[in-house]
Design an enzyme around this catalytic site. Structure first.
Site: not given
Ligand code: FEO
Length: 407
Positions: A28, A82, A84, A86, A148, A168, A196, A229
């Site tokens: 994004h 989370h 989101e 991903d 996040h 995250d 990041y 991640h």
């Molecule tokens: Fe806030 Fe890796 O998603």
């Protein structure tokens, strides 16, 4: 059936069952030339737990890694740290195959998952500090609101020295077959962790500080930090916590200026070079970022530890040059204003002298503390103009360094 992809052991009963996204180039708006991973974890006990899932297209690969350890139907519980996509993109498919007895998320996560997935099954909310016995081990949930998203949550596992599944937080966008940060080049790890932080977590630094304080005060043992991640952390955990403290508070800023500019016919570029000369002469290290070869997310990364932000634009159709405006919009969203970064605006114009003033107003609106009036040149800078640019850079640096000595 033999699994195509293998789970990787994190400790005796915890496995990494995520995916490596070698192709990810943009997250994004954040350039990710190193790719990324979406980490999901399988915890084996009397109740088997899957912590987070992966992006929807990688569902099969995640299931294959799970199948290398257990039949996916043996998963009893899914924890969604989370919502989101991903991390939750494959949740619905996973649920439909596994039929776990419960899915847990934070209260905000329950709401967000309903909006994202319309799941058609109940997601149970967990409260701050709530514990869940899964057999020999206990999971403890810790809300990490705004690190996040509002729904973000950590899950702690108490055996083998403790694992913090931190979603995250403490992550980085790096695709690698190595699963541990200490197996990769330390400079690369610091850079990618900073990148990041700058691009994902900088806007919520206040929440980051409060979560780190809560973590340190919790007394929970942590031998492994397992973000969603990039590689995991098993050594020097205080190092990454310290980086986060510094980035969130602004205390890691260096004697460094970032000059960002674009140019039409080379005039603003000439000014940038002369201003860099003055900044450097007065004692700042200078990172010059022409927009012809700089990405907005790299500008954010450089700014994270900078003490001055000097931005140049030529006038184009009486407005700020589009590549510069793009970065301003992006960086404004990252809210790099606490404490404010000193800065200034410059550039050349033909018949629209208001443009550099407009640029200065944009910088002020994003929280930059303007230490000089805009420096402008009509059309092409001559020798006197360039001398003025060098002086301009020198004055900015002197003010920045004096302010840093005072603080
Ligand atoms: Fe806030 Fe890796 O998603």
């Amino acid at each position: 059936m033999k699994a195509e992809f293998q789970a990787k052991k994190v400790n005796e009963n915890v496995y990494w069952v995520g995916v490596i996204d070698w192709e990810l180039a943009d997250f994004h708006g954040y350039a990710t030339p190193q790719g990324s991973t979406y980490n999901a974890f399988l915890v084996l006990d009397e109740k088997n737990v899957l912590i987070d899932t992966v992006k929807a297209p990688y569902y099969d690969e995640m299931m294959s890694r799970i199948r290398s350890v257990i039949d996916p139907g043996e998963i009893d519980i899914i924890v969604s740290n989370h919502s989101e996509m991903d991390h939750s993109g494959a949740l619905l498919s996973t649920y439909n195959e596994v039929h776990p007895e419960a899915v847990y998320a934070s209260p905000k996560g329950v709401e967000a998952l309903k909006r994202h997935l319309k799941p058609g099954f109940e997601v149970l909310p967990v409260a701050e500090g709530q514990q869940l016995s899964i057999g020999k081990a206990t999971l403890t949930f810790m809300l990490s609101t705004m690190v996040h998203w509002p729904d973000s949550m950590f899950t702690h596992y108490d055996l083998d020295g403790g694992v913090l599944f931190s979603n995250d937080a403490f992550g980085m966008h790096v695709a690698s077959t190595e699963r541990w940060a200490d197996e990769l080049d330390p400079a690369r790890i610091r850079f990618e962790t900073a990148k990041y932080y700058a691009n994902i977590l900088w806007p919520t630094s206040k929440a980051v500080l409060s979560v780190i304080k809560k973590l340190r005060g919790s007394g929970l043992p942590i031998a492994t930090l397992a973000p969603d991640h990039g590689p995991l952390w098993r050594k020097d955990l205080e190092t990454v916590l310290g980086w986060y403290d510094g980035w969130a508070s602004g205390s890691t800023r260096e004697n460094k200026a970032v000059i960002l500019f674009d140019t039409m016919w080379g005039s603003t570029a000439k000014m940038a070079r002369a201003i860099a000369e003055g900044l450097g002469d007065a004692g700042l290290s200078v990172k010059v970022m022409p927009m012809s070869k700089s990405h907005r997310s790299d500008v954010a990364t450089e700014l994270l530890e900078a003490s001055a932000f000097v931005v140049g634009t030529p006038a184009l159709n009486a407005g700020i040059f589009p590549t510069v405006a793009d970065v301003l919009t992006y960086v404004k969203g990252l809210r790099p204003s606490k404490p404010p970064i000193p800065g200034a605006a410059f550039g050349s114009f033909g018949w629209s002298p208001a443009v550099q003033k407009k640029l200065a107003e944009e910088l002020a609106a994003m929280g930059v503390e303007l230490v000089e009036d805009p420096l402008q040149v009509n059309y092409v800078p001559g020798s006197d103009d360039l001398v003025a640019c060098v002086d301009y850079g020198r004055r900015i640096a002197e003010k920045v360094l004096a302010e840093r000595l005072d603080s």
